[in-house]
Design an enzyme around this catalytic site. Structure first.
Site, PDB file in Angstrom:
ATOM      1  N   TYR A  55       0.393  -1.542   0.023  1.00 23.52           N
ATOM      2  CA  TYR A  55      -0.236  -0.300   0.357  1.00 23.52           C
ATOM      3  C   TYR A  55       1.005   1.128   0.178  1.00 23.52           C
ATOM      4  O   TYR A  55       0.751   2.491  -0.394  1.00 23.52           O
ATOM      5  CB  TYR A  55      -0.842  -0.063   1.103  1.00 23.52           C
ATOM      6  CG  TYR A  55      -2.050  -0.677   0.728  1.00 23.52           C
ATOM      7  CD1 TYR A  55      -2.891  -0.803  -0.204  1.00 23.52           C
ATOM      8  CD2 TYR A  55      -2.051  -2.619   1.081  1.00 23.52           C
ATOM      9  CE1 TYR A  55      -4.074  -1.739  -0.544  1.00 23.52           C
ATOM     10  CE2 TYR A  55      -2.819  -3.366   1.140  1.00 23.52           C
ATOM     11  CZ  TYR A  55      -3.948  -2.983   0.292  1.00 23.52           C
ATOM     12  OH  TYR A  55      -4.852  -3.769  -0.096  1.00 23.52           O
ATOM     13  N   ARG A  58       1.620   1.410  -3.555  1.00 20.01           N
ATOM     14  CA  ARG A  58      -0.176   2.178  -4.510  1.00 20.01           C
ATOM     15  C   ARG A  58      -0.129   3.646  -3.816  1.00 20.01           C
ATOM     16  O   ARG A  58      -0.616   4.738  -4.490  1.00 20.01           O
ATOM     17  CB  ARG A  58      -0.755   1.419  -4.019  1.00 20.01           C
ATOM     18  CG  ARG A  58      -0.659   0.016  -4.684  1.00 20.01           C
ATOM     19  CD  ARG A  58      -1.623  -1.010  -4.956  1.00 20.01           C
ATOM     20  NE  ARG A  58      -2.263  -0.323  -5.631  1.00 20.01           N
ATOM     21  CZ  ARG A  58      -4.016  -0.687  -5.196  1.00 20.01           C
ATOM     22  NH1 ARG A  58      -4.295  -1.060  -3.910  1.00 20.01           N
ATOM     23  NH2 ARG A  58      -4.936   0.215  -5.991  1.00 20.01           N
ATOM     24  N   GLN A  90     -15.326   2.134  -5.512  1.00 23.65           N
ATOM     25  CA  GLN A  90     -14.576   0.978  -5.121  1.00 23.65           C
ATOM     26  C   GLN A  90     -14.013   0.766  -4.904  1.00 23.65           C
ATOM     27  O   GLN A  90     -12.460   0.477  -4.399  1.00 23.65           O
ATOM     28  CB  GLN A  90     -15.197   0.083  -5.678  1.00 23.65           C
ATOM     29  CG  GLN A  90     -16.730  -1.198  -5.810  1.00 23.65           C
ATOM     30  CD  GLN A  90     -16.819  -1.794  -6.982  1.00 23.65           C
ATOM     31  OE1 GLN A  90     -16.856  -3.400  -6.362  1.00 23.65           O
ATOM     32  NE2 GLN A  90     -16.815  -1.437  -8.022  1.00 23.65           N
ATOM     33  N   ASN A  91     -13.577   2.122  -5.695  1.00 26.20           N
ATOM     34  CA  ASN A  91     -11.781   2.769  -5.968  1.00 26.20           C
ATOM     35  C   ASN A  91     -11.333   3.651  -4.591  1.00 26.20           C
ATOM     36  O   ASN A  91     -11.668   4.057  -3.702  1.00 26.20           O
ATOM     37  CB  ASN A  91     -11.624   3.519  -7.347  1.00 26.20           C
ATOM     38  CG  ASN A  91     -11.971   3.525  -8.216  1.00 26.20           C
ATOM     39  OD1 ASN A  91     -12.247   1.688  -8.411  1.00 26.20           O
ATOM     40  ND2 ASN A  91     -12.070   4.217  -8.910  1.00 26.20           N
ATOM     41  N   ASP A  93      -8.235   4.628  -4.876  1.00 24.26           N
ATOM     42  CA  ASP A  93      -7.786   6.040  -5.572  1.00 24.26           C
ATOM     43  C   ASP A  93      -8.892   7.444  -5.045  1.00 24.26           C
ATOM     44  O   ASP A  93      -9.836   6.932  -4.263  1.00 24.26           O
ATOM     45  CB  ASP A  93      -7.578   6.247  -6.975  1.00 24.26           C
ATOM     46  CG  ASP A  93      -8.505   6.418  -7.563  1.00 24.26           C
ATOM     47  OD1 ASP A  93      -9.477   7.513  -7.358  1.00 24.26           O
ATOM     48  OD2 ASP A  93      -8.839   5.532  -8.477  1.00 24.26           O
ATOM     49  N   HIS A 108     -14.963   0.738  -0.356  1.00 25.48           N
ATOM     50  CA  HIS A 108     -13.409  -0.352   0.258  1.00 25.48           C
ATOM     51  C   HIS A 108     -12.377   0.324   0.493  1.00 25.48           C
ATOM     52  O   HIS A 108     -11.417   0.025   0.915  1.00 25.48           O
ATOM     53  CB  HIS A 108     -13.139  -0.782  -1.233  1.00 25.48           C
ATOM     54  CG  HIS A 108     -14.656  -1.606  -1.617  1.00 25.48           C
ATOM     55  ND1 HIS A 108     -14.233  -2.369  -2.881  1.00 25.48           N
ATOM     56  CD2 HIS A 108     -14.648  -2.245  -1.061  1.00 25.48           C
ATOM     57  CE1 HIS A 108     -15.441  -3.166  -3.555  1.00 25.48           C
ATOM     58  NE2 HIS A 108     -15.783  -3.052  -1.659  1.00 25.48           N
ATOM     59  N   THR A 176     -17.050  -1.462 -13.447  1.00 21.19           N
ATOM     60  CA  THR A 176     -16.769  -2.751 -13.200  1.00 21.19           C
ATOM     61  C   THR A 176     -16.779  -4.034 -12.906  1.00 21.19           C
ATOM     62  O   THR A 176     -17.749  -4.115 -13.909  1.00 21.19           O
ATOM     63  CB  THR A 176     -17.099  -2.072 -11.594  1.00 21.19           C
ATOM     64  OG1 THR A 176     -16.654  -3.000 -10.799  1.00 21.19           O
ATOM     65  CG2 THR A 176     -19.276  -2.115 -11.475  1.00 21.19           C
ATOM     66  N   SER A 177     -15.781  -5.040 -12.818  1.00 22.74           N
ATOM     67  CA  SER A 177     -16.089  -6.263 -13.914  1.00 22.74           C
ATOM     68  C   SER A 177     -17.785  -7.106 -13.245  1.00 22.74           C
ATOM     69  O   SER A 177     -17.766  -7.918 -13.997  1.00 22.74           O
ATOM     70  CB  SER A 177     -14.718  -6.860 -13.583  1.00 22.74           C
ATOM     71  OG  SER A 177     -14.620  -6.815 -11.857  1.00 22.74           O
ATOM     72  N   ASN A 201     -19.114   0.475 -19.176  1.00 23.67           N
ATOM     73  CA  ASN A 201     -18.132  -0.258 -19.455  1.00 23.67           C
ATOM     74  C   ASN A 201     -16.729  -0.755 -20.686  1.00 23.67           C
ATOM     75  O   ASN A 201     -18.218  -0.693 -21.599  1.00 23.67           O
ATOM     76  CB  ASN A 201     -18.424  -1.446 -18.615  1.00 23.67           C
ATOM     77  CG  ASN A 201     -17.429  -2.475 -17.733  1.00 23.67           C
ATOM     78  OD1 ASN A 201     -16.634  -1.577 -17.534  1.00 23.67           O
ATOM     79  ND2 ASN A 201     -17.008  -3.489 -17.623  1.00 23.67           N
TER      80      ASN A 201
HETATM   81  P1  OAD Z   1     -11.879  -5.370 -12.049  1.00 26.42           P
HETATM   82  O1  OAD Z   1      -9.865  -4.725 -12.197  1.00 26.42           O
HETATM   83  O2  OAD Z   1     -12.476  -5.959 -11.409  1.00 26.42           O
HETATM   84  O3  OAD Z   1     -12.149  -4.456 -13.078  1.00 26.42           O
HETATM   85  C1  OAD Z   1     -12.442  -3.480 -14.071  1.00 26.42           C
HETATM   86  C2  OAD Z   1     -13.662  -3.297 -14.828  1.00 26.42           C
HETATM   87  O4  OAD Z   1     -12.629  -2.054 -15.074  1.00 26.42           O
HETATM   88  C3  OAD Z   1     -13.589  -4.670 -16.200  1.00 26.42           C
HETATM   89  O5  OAD Z   1     -14.585  -4.594 -16.504  1.00 26.42           O
HETATM   90  C4  OAD Z   1     -12.873  -4.045 -17.287  1.00 26.42           C
HETATM   91  O6  OAD Z   1     -13.424  -4.530 -18.545  1.00 26.42           O
HETATM   92  C5  OAD Z   1     -13.133  -1.946 -17.069  1.00 26.42           C
HETATM   93  N1  OAD Z   1     -12.580  -1.315 -17.820  1.00 26.42           N
HETATM   94  C6  OAD Z   1     -11.228  -1.716 -18.330  1.00 26.42           C
HETATM   95  N2  OAD Z   1     -10.478  -0.134 -18.299  1.00 26.42           N
HETATM   96  C7  OAD Z   1     -11.771   0.483 -18.367  1.00 26.42           C
HETATM   97  C8  OAD Z   1     -11.557   1.766 -19.117  1.00 26.42           C
HETATM   98  N3  OAD Z   1     -10.557   2.589 -19.569  1.00 26.42           N
HETATM   99  N4  OAD Z   1     -13.257   1.948 -19.570  1.00 26.42           N
HETATM  100  C9  OAD Z   1     -14.361   1.591 -19.014  1.00 26.42           C
HETATM  101  N5  OAD Z   1     -13.525   0.305 -18.189  1.00 26.42           N
HETATM  102  C10 OAD Z   1     -13.113  -0.485 -18.062  1.00 26.42           C
HETATM  103  O7  OAD Z   1     -12.358  -3.534 -11.163  1.00 26.42           O
HETATM  104  P2  OAD Z   1     -13.209  -4.042 -10.075  1.00 26.42           P
HETATM  105  O8  OAD Z   1     -14.722  -3.980 -10.271  1.00 26.42           O
HETATM  106  O9  OAD Z   1     -13.722  -2.130  -9.385  1.00 26.42           O
HETATM  107  O10 OAD Z   1     -11.434  -4.556  -3.697  1.00 26.42           O
HETATM  108  O11 OAD Z   1     -13.057  -4.711  -8.629  1.00 26.42           O
HETATM  109  C11 OAD Z   1     -13.388  -4.549  -7.760  1.00 26.42           C
HETATM  110  C12 OAD Z   1     -12.702  -4.914  -6.135  1.00 26.42           C
HETATM  111  O12 OAD Z   1     -12.193  -5.652  -6.916  1.00 26.42           O
HETATM  112  C13 OAD Z   1     -11.771  -3.462  -6.205  1.00 26.42           C
HETATM  113  O13 OAD Z   1     -12.434  -3.067  -5.648  1.00 26.42           O
HETATM  114  C14 OAD Z   1     -11.284  -4.320  -5.221  1.00 26.42           C
HETATM  115  C15 OAD Z   1     -10.783  -5.692  -6.157  1.00 26.42           C
HETATM  116  O14 OAD Z   1     -10.431  -6.903  -6.042  1.00 26.42           O
HETATM  117  C16 OAD Z   1     -10.569  -4.749  -2.676  1.00 26.42           C
HETATM  118  O15 OAD Z   1      -9.632  -4.445  -2.587  1.00 26.42           O
HETATM  119  C17 OAD Z   1     -11.495  -4.726  -1.556  1.00 26.42           C
END
Ligand code: OAD
Length: 236
Positions: A55, A58, A90-91, A93, A108, A176-177, A201
């Site tokens: 961390y 980061r 969820q970010n 940053d 988060h 978000t995924s 997305n």
């Molecule tokens: P992920 O890394 O799981 O997913 C990121 C999503 O963003 C994916 O669906 C990508 O397709 C999409 N993506 C990537 N580049 C992009 C762009 N330029 N424009 C639009 N979309 C884009 O991240 P999160 O869903 O945020 O938790 O992950 C959820 C949680 O899992 C995080 O908060 C973190 C992680 O482990 C903790 O640390 C508790």
């Protein structure tokens, strides 16, 4: 104007074009690090300095990233939309706040905060932390931890978020995924409460079929376009 209360959920994808690595996918952070080693309470108990180092790195890197057009568009939406806009991210940053968003919940946690496990106070912190660092509040050493929600821990502000989801009429999920719960389940709650649900997305998320409308592409293109369309509805 059709909508009065908007809840927006953002994930790592909104910050990707600012240079911050997402978590999943071939170039994701979880390819380089095992989350069991750096993002669980057990990892912190076992090897606090390894977790702090992860961390610290980061937190240090955060200064070189800037908000992008998608962050600015959401801040503009909050300023100009005549109803309520709640941004749930969820970010960890700080790019949403640097872009000007105010009504924002970091479910988060936040990289720029630390928490003392002895006195339970939360402190703004921009610099490295070690297991030898004394708490600025109670002065005890060895109790500071990143103010980050780790796997196995409960996200922050859930009560407030669930209340907002139950009363919103528009729910928008961005970058978000849809694989980490409870955030991935927010669409279902909003939908059941009668909200119109939109996914923005790069590609369909794991819960894409639960949304009424989808726009796929990079956040810096898709989000400003979406905000422009939504704000244009105000004058309708
Ligand atoms: P992920 O890394 O799981 O997913 C990121 C999503 O963003 C994916 O669906 C990508 O397709 C999409 N993506 C990537 N580049 C992009 C762009 N330029 N424009 C639009 N979309 C884009 O991240 P999160 O869903 O945020 O938790 O992950 C959820 C949680 O899992 C995080 O908060 C973190 C992680 O482990 C903790 O640390 C508790």
């Amino acid at each position: 104007m059709k909508f009065k209360k908007i809840v927006i959920l953002t994930g790592a994808g909104i910050s990707a074009e600012s240079g911050i690595q997402t978590f999943r996918g071939p170039k994701g952070l979880w390819q380089k690090y095992r989350l069991e080693d750096v993002a669980t309470p057990e990892a912190f108990a076992r090897q606090p300095d390894v977790v702090h180092a992860f961390y610290n790195q980061r937190r240090l890197e955060l200064a070189k990233y800037r908000p992008n057009a998608a962050h600015y568009a959401l801040a503009q939406l909050e300023r100009e939309f005549p109803g309520e806009v709640l941004l749930v991210t969820q970010n960890v940053d700080d790019l949403h706040e640097r872009a000007g968003s105010k009504n924002l919940l970091h479910m988060h946690g936040e990289l720029l905060k630390v928490r003392c496990e002895a006195c339970n106070k939360i402190f703004n912190h921009n610099g490295p932390v070690f297991s030898s660092t004394a708490c600025p509040g109670c002065s005890q050493k060895g109790y500071l931890r990143p103010h980050i929600v780790w796997f196995g821990e409960s996200p922050l502000f859930l009560e407030e978020i669930y209340a907002a989801l139950k009363s919103c009429d528009l729910f928008v999920s961005i970058g978000t995924s849809g694989t980490v719960y409870p955030a991935a389940g927010f669409v279902l709650l909003a939908r059941e409460a009668g909200a119109w649900c939109i996914e923005l997305n790069l590609e369909p998320s794991a819960v894409a079929e639960l949304f009424h409308e989808h726009y796929y592409g990079p956040a810096t293109r898709v989000v400003p376009n979406f905000v422009k369309k939504l704000l244009a509805l105000i004058s309708d």
